[in-house]
Scaffold this motif. Sequence first.
Motif, mmCIF file in Angstrom:
data_model
loop_
_atom_site.group_PDB
_atom_site.id
_atom_site.type_symbol
_atom_site.label_atom_id
_atom_site.label_comp_id
_atom_site.label_asym_id
_atom_site.label_seq_id
_atom_site.Cartn_x
_atom_site.Cartn_y
_atom_site.Cartn_z
ATOM 1 N N PHE A 88 -5.591 20.929 -34.259
ATOM 2 C CA PHE A 88 -6.973 21.151 -33.836
ATOM 3 C C PHE A 88 -7.750 21.701 -35.010
ATOM 4 O O PHE A 88 -7.291 22.626 -35.692
ATOM 5 C CB PHE A 88 -7.043 22.128 -32.662
ATOM 6 N N ASN A 89 -8.918 21.158 -35.254
ATOM 7 C CA ASN A 89 -9.787 21.625 -36.333
ATOM 8 C C ASN A 89 -10.953 22.407 -35.746
ATOM 9 O O ASN A 89 -11.677 21.891 -34.896
ATOM 10 C CB ASN A 89 -10.317 20.437 -37.145
ATOM 11 N N GLY A 90 -11.118 23.616 -36.211
ATOM 12 C CA GLY A 90 -12.185 24.480 -35.730
ATOM 13 C C GLY A 90 -11.838 25.915 -36.048
ATOM 14 O O GLY A 90 -10.722 26.233 -36.496
ATOM 15 N N VAL A 91 -12.784 26.819 -35.825
ATOM 16 C CA VAL A 91 -12.539 28.239 -36.057
ATOM 17 C C VAL A 91 -11.491 28.696 -35.037
ATOM 18 O O VAL A 91 -11.682 28.557 -33.833
ATOM 19 C CB VAL A 91 -13.837 29.056 -35.930
ATOM 20 N N GLY A 92 -10.404 29.223 -35.532
ATOM 21 C CA GLY A 92 -9.251 29.530 -34.681
ATOM 22 C C GLY A 92 -8.129 28.538 -34.878
ATOM 23 O O GLY A 92 -6.973 28.830 -34.559
ATOM 24 N N GLY A 93 -8.440 27.342 -35.367
ATOM 25 C CA GLY A 93 -7.424 26.339 -35.678
ATOM 26 C C GLY A 93 -6.582 25.971 -34.475
ATOM 27 O O GLY A 93 -7.058 25.943 -33.329
ATOM 28 N N GLY A 94 -5.317 25.691 -34.739
ATOM 29 C CA GLY A 94 -4.413 25.280 -33.677
ATOM 30 C C GLY A 94 -4.226 26.319 -32.595
ATOM 31 O O GLY A 94 -3.740 26.002 -31.500
ATOM 32 N N MET A 95 -4.604 27.575 -32.866
ATOM 33 C CA MET A 95 -4.481 28.617 -31.846
ATOM 34 C C MET A 95 -5.394 28.362 -30.653
ATOM 35 O O MET A 95 -5.147 28.900 -29.567
ATOM 36 C CB MET A 95 -4.784 29.991 -32.450
ATOM 37 N N ILE A 96 -6.434 27.563 -30.818
ATOM 38 C CA ILE A 96 -7.330 27.278 -29.695
ATOM 39 C C ILE A 96 -6.567 26.579 -28.570
ATOM 40 O O ILE A 96 -6.792 26.846 -27.382
ATOM 41 C CB ILE A 96 -8.518 26.414 -30.160
ATOM 42 N N LEU A 97 -5.650 25.692 -28.928
ATOM 43 C CA LEU A 97 -4.951 24.890 -27.925
ATOM 44 C C LEU A 97 -3.450 25.166 -27.868
ATOM 45 O O LEU A 97 -2.742 24.491 -27.117
ATOM 46 C CB LEU A 97 -5.181 23.395 -28.188
ATOM 47 N N TYR A 98 -2.943 26.147 -28.620
ATOM 48 C CA TYR A 98 -1.504 26.393 -28.581
ATOM 49 C C TYR A 98 -1.112 27.093 -27.283
ATOM 50 O O TYR A 98 -1.947 27.583 -26.526
ATOM 51 C CB TYR A 98 -1.041 27.158 -29.810
ATOM 52 N N ALA A 99 0.199 27.118 -27.024
ATOM 53 C CA ALA A 99 0.693 27.761 -25.808
ATOM 54 C C ALA A 99 0.775 29.276 -25.949
ATOM 55 O O ALA A 99 0.897 29.980 -24.952
ATOM 56 C CB ALA A 99 2.066 27.207 -25.443
ATOM 57 N N ALA A 100 0.722 29.784 -27.173
ATOM 58 C CA ALA A 100 0.674 31.225 -27.475
ATOM 59 C C ALA A 100 2.017 31.924 -27.342
ATOM 60 O O ALA A 100 2.064 33.139 -27.173
ATOM 61 C CB ALA A 100 -0.392 31.939 -26.652
ATOM 62 N N GLN A 101 3.116 31.200 -27.413
ATOM 63 C CA GLN A 101 4.408 31.867 -27.580
ATOM 64 C C GLN A 101 4.416 32.556 -28.944
ATOM 65 O O GLN A 101 3.926 32.002 -29.926
ATOM 66 C CB GLN A 101 5.542 30.854 -27.480
ATOM 67 N N TRP A 102 4.997 33.734 -29.010
ATOM 68 C CA TRP A 102 4.856 34.559 -30.210
ATOM 69 C C TRP A 102 6.199 35.151 -30.670
ATOM 70 O O TRP A 102 6.312 36.337 -30.943
ATOM 71 C CB TRP A 102 3.841 35.678 -29.952
ATOM 72 N N PRO A 103 7.246 34.349 -30.776
ATOM 73 C CA PRO A 103 8.508 34.890 -31.272
ATOM 74 C C PRO A 103 8.493 35.011 -32.790
ATOM 75 O O PRO A 103 7.718 34.351 -33.480
ATOM 76 C CB PRO A 103 9.526 33.840 -30.834
ATOM 77 N N ARG A 104 9.376 35.843 -33.294
ATOM 78 C CA ARG A 104 9.606 35.925 -34.730
ATOM 79 C C ARG A 104 10.828 35.090 -35.094
ATOM 80 O O ARG A 104 11.662 34.785 -34.240
ATOM 81 C CB ARG A 104 9.862 37.378 -35.138
ATOM 82 N N LEU A 105 10.934 34.741 -36.366
ATOM 83 C CA LEU A 105 12.206 34.250 -36.865
ATOM 84 C C LEU A 105 13.258 35.344 -36.719
ATOM 85 O O LEU A 105 12.933 36.543 -36.678
ATOM 86 C CB LEU A 105 12.082 33.839 -38.332
ATOM 87 N N LEU A 106 14.507 34.954 -36.639
ATOM 88 C CA LEU A 106 15.604 35.912 -36.595
ATOM 89 C C LEU A 106 16.085 36.225 -38.012
ATOM 90 O O LEU A 106 15.820 35.449 -38.945
ATOM 91 C CB LEU A 106 16.753 35.366 -35.753
#
Length: 709
Positions: A88-106
Amino acid sequence: MSERAHADVLVVGAGASGGVAARRLAEAGLRVVCLEQGDWPDRSQYRGAEPDWELTARKQWSSSPNVRGAPADYPVDVSDSDVGVLNFNGVGGGMILYAAQWPRLLPSDFRVRSLDGVADDWPLTYEELLPWYERTDAQIGVSGLGGNPAYPPGADPPLPPLPIGRAGLLVARAHDRLGWHWWPDTNAILSAPYEGRHACVQRGTCMSGCGEGAKASTDLTHWPQAIACGARLVTGARVRRLVTDGRGRVSGAEWVDRDGHEHLQAADVVLLAANGIGTARLLLASADASHPDGLANSSGLVGRRLMLHPLATVLGIFDDDLESWQGQKGSTIQSLQFYETDESRGFVRGARWALGGTAGPLVAALANGGTWGPGHHRAFRQRFGHTTMWGLIAEDLPDEENRVELSPTMVDSSGIAAPKVVYRIPENTRRIMDWNVERSSESLHEAGAHTIEVNRYPANGHFMGTARMGTDPRTSVVDPWGLAHDVPNLGILDGSVFVTAGAANPTSTICALALRAADHLLEHRARIPVPDHRRPFAVPNAFLARRTPKSGVQRAKNGEGLGEVERERLGALADVLIPAADGMPSARELGIADSLADRVLDARPDLTEPLRRALAEPVTDARARLDALAASDRPALHAVELAVAGGYYLDPGVRERIGYPGQLARPVNALDYPEYLSEGLLDRVLERGFTRRGWAVAGSEPAPSAASP
């Protein structure tokens, strides 16, 4: 070409990493300019609270730029890829349409070569990145539960976890019986009011925009603060190429506005935040006589080692009513049971599982191509509200043949070569996926599912590795802080710098790395060489201010609509697709060819043309006509099916009969005490422990017992 006064730092891309870095640099007093080819999102245009939300989610709010086709989008050539891409292109980028899972790498993800003998180690460790993980969690407003035994100790998420729902509790109990890891998942979605934003209301429409602002995106969490500190964000600015001075230093970027006018933005430092595809595209497009293979590409690795996180969904159908259209779309619970390497399985590395809901009635009606005819209502009732789904991410190891290059045949609306993705799913990844599909099916069966459906390798929006970090300029593009080896005042902030992909959603790590890079830039700014600049000529702010409309759904009118004959033919086809049965009315008697068709076409005017193709011939035998369309014009057939099902499930009477009240607002109560705690389910997860691979301190004390969130 017009030229603007130079900036201390130019950021290209206003998404996750660009927003994080710009805020930090602007708060420190630097003159920051950002060029973003999209616009500010208009939250009033998000459709999650409206009856037609599922219709618009398939077009105007689709995550695929090739489907969406908005003016700010660039197409992506995936003709030579096993996996499609989402962006997605726009202010916020792909975060506008992402599912918002927020894990870290292990921790093990940073030491793949040392632990497993494949790929490469990162030039930093989990423990080194931890302070920036925790700082970005606080900026974003992350909801979750501390104490997960898969991770080393650290600060808890700033907010309590979101509800896990009926399905989450069933699966958590199943994992308790199986002796498998699970944990309430971490989401960039508010479980309580936070810094002026509202808590989640559990509509389940996160992936077509969050109207409440509970889902984090940098247009909410970072750009307002950056602009308040003096940063300048220019929207509708499509960067054509980076320019360099006579000494090989990047001196700015040439960009094109919406009217096709060319501009030059000069800067002392340029930071690319255009994602793992867009950044590689821009570096390759910046080739010139001094850099014939693209900018910062002496290693030959720009665009190469692309990792896309191949996905699968494993859906279970239950007898239980799970209300699976409601709840956060991110994830309710996670499982890392099969994340770490166990070579007895026949592969290295592993997969992450995230449990989520399965959307509204239109998705249920169209599942597996749709069940049409007399069996439609029975199949619909078996599925709707009775499903939950594991989303599986399988790690893909870097391969130089998997790459981004410039498409020889496709361009964007400004005539700039589109990126082409060349990608083959590695055999090791296929083995990871096969194993985890079997195990996740076992999980859902244990939870009570009577039917399992698997969808392998849908499109994804995780782009990593195309400008990897490292200490050796021969084998990496940027140093451990994201600065290019070849161009000392050029930095890369996005997922391009990943050395390996892990199997965790990357946005949390991208943001932590971006903040770390910004801190390093501030600390070492005096050592970064300044390029030679041409004389600047300021352009009035009003020139661009009038060219920054907000983006949103273009709800074009249907013009003259369908004619009387076309409506009659649509009604005949509708009666074959959704006839009266099982106490439900037929589509035709509901007025599917009249007012309901008008509502569908008002929401989706793009369906008008293929519908008219489908209705161009007399319908003497509706079944035969549908068969003919299936053989000769699949898009037209799809338009008929979407119009009929979309209109049918817009009808208030139908919604009442199927027990669907719409995507109601059900605000989260962060003080509720979850059943999984009262049942002791997490205590038993902690008692079983977790294989600690790659931790900096071997034999660390076990995490404390879970308590109130």
